[in-house]
Design a protein around this motif. Structure first.
Motif, mmCIF file in Angstrom:
data_model
loop_
_atom_site.group_PDB
_atom_site.id
_atom_site.type_symbol
_atom_site.label_atom_id
_atom_site.label_comp_id
_atom_site.label_asym_id
_atom_site.label_seq_id
_atom_site.Cartn_x
_atom_site.Cartn_y
_atom_site.Cartn_z
ATOM 1 N N GLY A 208 26.206 -26.353 -11.571
ATOM 2 C CA GLY A 208 25.506 -27.577 -11.911
ATOM 3 C C GLY A 208 24.453 -27.889 -10.862
ATOM 4 N N GLN A 209 23.786 -29.035 -11.028
ATOM 5 C CA GLN A 209 22.692 -29.359 -10.118
ATOM 6 C C GLN A 209 23.190 -30.075 -8.866
ATOM 7 O OE1 GLN A 209 21.151 -31.921 -13.476
ATOM 8 N NE2 GLN A 209 20.121 -32.969 -11.795
ATOM 9 N N GLY A 210 22.344 -30.066 -7.863
ATOM 10 C CA GLY A 210 22.660 -30.733 -6.609
ATOM 11 C C GLY A 210 22.558 -29.817 -5.407
ATOM 12 N N MET A 211 22.658 -28.487 -5.624
ATOM 13 C CA MET A 211 22.633 -27.539 -4.514
ATOM 14 C C MET A 211 21.353 -26.703 -4.488
ATOM 15 S SD MET A 211 25.500 -28.080 -2.953
ATOM 16 C CE MET A 211 25.748 -26.626 -1.928
ATOM 17 N N GLN A 212 20.395 -26.999 -5.355
ATOM 18 C CA GLN A 212 19.169 -26.193 -5.423
ATOM 19 C C GLN A 212 18.417 -26.205 -4.090
ATOM 20 O OE1 GLN A 212 20.051 -28.593 -7.573
ATOM 21 N NE2 GLN A 212 18.515 -30.194 -7.709
ATOM 22 N N HIS A 213 17.885 -25.044 -3.715
ATOM 23 C CA HIS A 213 17.194 -24.901 -2.429
ATOM 24 C C HIS A 213 16.104 -23.837 -2.560
ATOM 25 C CE1 HIS A 213 19.280 -21.081 -1.434
ATOM 26 N NE2 HIS A 213 20.286 -21.613 -2.099
ATOM 27 N N PRO A 214 15.135 -23.794 -1.636
ATOM 28 C CA PRO A 214 13.974 -22.906 -1.796
ATOM 29 C C PRO A 214 14.310 -21.428 -1.910
ATOM 30 C CG PRO A 214 13.511 -24.576 -0.146
ATOM 31 C CD PRO A 214 14.967 -24.710 -0.488
ATOM 32 N N ALA A 215 15.372 -20.981 -1.271
ATOM 33 C CA ALA A 215 15.696 -19.551 -1.275
ATOM 34 C C ALA A 215 16.752 -19.187 -2.306
ATOM 35 C CB ALA A 215 16.159 -19.116 0.118
ATOM 36 N N MET A 216 17.067 -20.075 -3.201
ATOM 37 C CA MET A 216 18.138 -19.822 -4.157
ATOM 38 C C MET A 216 17.881 -18.549 -4.966
ATOM 39 S SD MET A 216 17.245 -22.997 -6.769
ATOM 40 C CE MET A 216 18.186 -22.493 -8.199
ATOM 41 N N LEU A 217 18.928 -17.728 -5.064
ATOM 42 C CA LEU A 217 18.865 -16.478 -5.821
ATOM 43 C C LEU A 217 17.610 -15.685 -5.467
ATOM 44 C CD1 LEU A 217 20.068 -17.938 -9.244
ATOM 45 C CD2 LEU A 217 21.424 -16.577 -7.649
ATOM 46 N N ASP B 266 12.743 -34.933 -2.781
ATOM 47 C CA ASP B 266 12.526 -35.795 -3.938
ATOM 48 C C ASP B 266 12.159 -34.963 -5.157
ATOM 49 O OD1 ASP B 266 11.993 -38.505 -5.198
ATOM 50 O OD2 ASP B 266 10.011 -37.594 -5.387
ATOM 51 N N TRP B 267 11.255 -34.003 -4.984
ATOM 52 C CA TRP B 267 10.873 -33.125 -6.092
ATOM 53 C C TRP B 267 12.085 -32.336 -6.583
ATOM 54 C CZ3 TRP B 267 10.911 -28.129 -7.716
ATOM 55 C CH2 TRP B 267 9.993 -27.758 -8.706
ATOM 56 N N ALA B 268 12.852 -31.799 -5.644
ATOM 57 C CA ALA B 268 13.999 -30.955 -6.001
ATOM 58 C C ALA B 268 15.074 -31.717 -6.750
ATOM 59 C CB ALA B 268 14.591 -30.334 -4.735
ATOM 60 N N SER B 269 15.208 -33.015 -6.459
ATOM 61 C CA SER B 269 16.289 -33.786 -7.072
ATOM 62 C C SER B 269 15.920 -34.376 -8.426
ATOM 63 C CB SER B 269 16.718 -34.927 -6.135
ATOM 64 O OG SER B 269 15.665 -35.868 -5.975
ATOM 65 N N ARG B 270 14.652 -34.299 -8.809
ATOM 66 C CA ARG B 270 14.259 -34.853 -10.103
ATOM 67 C C ARG B 270 14.951 -34.087 -11.219
ATOM 68 N NH1 ARG B 270 7.744 -35.593 -9.025
ATOM 69 N NH2 ARG B 270 7.974 -36.995 -7.225
ATOM 70 N N VAL C 63 20.602 -39.708 -12.398
ATOM 71 C CA VAL C 63 21.151 -40.215 -13.661
ATOM 72 C C VAL C 63 22.664 -40.265 -13.557
ATOM 73 C CG1 VAL C 63 19.232 -39.355 -15.074
ATOM 74 C CG2 VAL C 63 21.217 -37.893 -14.674
ATOM 75 N N ALA C 64 23.281 -41.128 -14.364
ATOM 76 C CA ALA C 64 24.746 -41.199 -14.412
ATOM 77 C C ALA C 64 25.245 -40.252 -15.492
ATOM 78 C CB ALA C 64 25.196 -42.625 -14.683
ATOM 79 N N SER C 65 25.092 -38.958 -15.232
ATOM 80 C CA SER C 65 25.490 -37.937 -16.195
ATOM 81 C C SER C 65 26.957 -38.093 -16.582
ATOM 82 C CB SER C 65 25.299 -36.545 -15.584
ATOM 83 O OG SER C 65 24.044 -36.421 -14.963
ATOM 84 N N HIS C 66 27.261 -37.759 -17.834
ATOM 85 C CA HIS C 66 28.644 -37.670 -18.318
ATOM 86 C C HIS C 66 29.357 -39.022 -18.322
ATOM 87 C CE1 HIS C 66 27.403 -33.623 -17.579
ATOM 88 N NE2 HIS C 66 27.499 -33.749 -16.276
ATOM 89 N N THR C 67 28.610 -40.081 -18.524
ATOM 90 C CA THR C 67 29.186 -41.423 -18.637
ATOM 91 C C THR C 67 28.513 -42.141 -19.811
ATOM 92 O OG1 THR C 67 27.568 -42.562 -17.247
ATOM 93 C CG2 THR C 67 29.438 -41.509 -16.119
ATOM 94 N N ARG C 68 28.999 -43.339 -20.118
ATOM 95 C CA ARG C 68 28.464 -44.100 -21.251
ATOM 96 C C ARG C 68 26.994 -44.472 -21.070
ATOM 97 N NH1 ARG C 68 28.013 -49.434 -19.991
ATOM 98 N NH2 ARG C 68 29.261 -50.286 -18.275
ATOM 99 N N TRP C 69 26.473 -44.412 -19.843
ATOM 100 C CA TRP C 69 25.066 -44.713 -19.631
ATOM 101 C C TRP C 69 24.152 -43.650 -20.242
ATOM 102 C CZ3 TRP C 69 28.709 -46.059 -15.918
ATOM 103 C CH2 TRP C 69 28.796 -47.440 -15.650
ATOM 104 N N MET C 70 24.724 -42.540 -20.664
ATOM 105 C CA MET C 70 23.963 -41.482 -21.322
ATOM 106 C C MET C 70 24.233 -41.429 -22.821
ATOM 107 S SD MET C 70 22.047 -39.762 -19.123
ATOM 108 C CE MET C 70 21.620 -41.359 -18.409
ATOM 109 N N ALA C 71 24.776 -42.497 -23.396
ATOM 110 C CA ALA C 71 25.183 -42.478 -24.804
ATOM 111 C C ALA C 71 24.004 -42.252 -25.748
ATOM 112 C CB ALA C 71 25.906 -43.771 -25.159
ATOM 113 N N GLU C 72 22.891 -42.924 -25.522
ATOM 114 C CA GLU C 72 21.751 -42.744 -26.411
ATOM 115 C C GLU C 72 21.167 -41.342 -26.282
ATOM 116 O OE1 GLU C 72 18.796 -45.799 -26.585
ATOM 117 O OE2 GLU C 72 20.251 -47.397 -26.226
ATOM 118 N N ALA C 73 21.150 -40.807 -25.080
ATOM 119 C CA ALA C 73 20.674 -39.431 -24.883
ATOM 120 C C ALA C 73 21.571 -38.453 -25.633
ATOM 121 C CB ALA C 73 20.651 -39.098 -23.394
#
Length: 300
Positions: free
Chosen positions: A9-18, A46-50, A184-194
């Motif tokens: 999943g997301q959160g660990m992305q970095h410039p040298a990944m893979l 900030d760019w990486a976390s979008r 974003v609050a992934s995997h919670t009711r705040w994503m219901a419309e999505a």
């Protein structure tokens, strides 16, 4: 050979990944959307976390990695993905093509961002609290469990204004808390419309039954196209039960586990839970050949 394939999943992305990845059509597609210098952009936190950047990167790079590895490896015994990693996992299992996965994940991110605009929100990793204390933390600060990794390690989601006070409260009770670089609050009711909008789009998307055993974060084993559509949509606003996914993988008696994505979070989690079945991340290796050799030594 018997091994499990899991996508990060997301959160660990970095410039040298893979960093061992060779240029291919999938990577070119990522570069067309994000810019040819996306690795340099990843130095900007900030760019990486979008959401839109992270979800596309993880899906595109994950599938590029698997596309380059698959011809040199046996078919996995089971496939699963953590959070957005499910999009890559479903493609790897043959539910839809890698190119379709790229289109779907871009829509997924856009729909989630639209919901987040209505209520600025985020995720907080919390560990070391018993069930009762965790329930009280959620109740006191209006949070929900977004991801359950094990009984004392969860990710909470909710309004951004609640995350820092909740983290302080968890620390006062002897727990650990870390805000995740996710907007974003992934995997919670705040994503219901999505979730509902994504479900409507998936209804028009050609899906196939998985050709490899496939596990869902919310629905267990996925056996046909209809289940795949439902599971992929429901995951947006339902708790990810990664603890159950890990147990289902272990029940298949795999000999080793390969994580594809940035960092080693899933591999470490697996090794803590199932130390007798080794796991490593593709991000640890300097070459595709090193991964192939490791699978060959451990999956027999």
């Amino acid at each position: 050979m018997s091994f499990a394939l899991i996508f990060s999943g997301q959160g660990m992305q970095h410039p040298a990944m893979l960093s061992w990845l060779a240029d291919d059509e999938l990577l070119s597609g990522v570069a067309r959307v994000l810019g040819a210098d996306w690795r340099q952009h990843l130095q900007d936190r900030d760019w990486a976390s979008r959401n839109a950047h992270a979800q596309l990167l993880l899906t595109g790079l994950g599938l590029a990695a698997w596309t380059q590895l698959a011809p040199r490896l046996p078919e996995p015994a089971v496939v699963a993905g953590y959070s957005v990693g499910e999009v890559a996992a479903f493609a790897a299992a043959g539910v839809f093509a890698p190119g379709d996965a790229i289109e779907l994940v871009q829509l997924r991110a856009a729909l989630m961002d639209r919901d987040a605009e209505r209520c600025p929100a985020g995720l907080l990793a919390v560990s070391g609290l018993a069930d009762e204390a965790m329930a009280r933390l959620c109740n006191d600060f209006g949070l929900l469990i977004a991801i359950r990794n094990d009984p004392v390690s969860v990710v909470l989601g909710g309004p951004r204004s609640s995350l820092a006070p909740a983290a302080d409260a968890a620390l006062r009770q002897g727990g650990h808390a870390t805000a995740l670089p996710v907007g974003v609050a992934s995997h919670t009711r705040w994503m219901a419309e999505a979730a509902r909008a994504f479900e409507a789009r998936l209804a028009t998307q050609p899906f196939a039954s998985p050709r490899i055993p496939l596990l869902s974060n919310v629905a267990g084993r996925v056996r046909d196209a209809a289940q795949a559509r439902s599971a992929l949509a429901r995951q947006l606003d339902h708790t990810v039960r990664w603890d159950e996914c890990m147990e289902a993988i272990a029940a298949r008696r795999v000999r080793c586990v390969l994580e594809i994505g940035p960092g080693q979070a899933l591999a470490r989690m697996w090794n803590q839970r199932h130390p007798g079945i080794p796991a490593r991340s593709a991000d640890e290796f300097r070459s595709a050949g090193g991964i192939v050799d490791w699978i060959g030594r451990h999956a027999d």
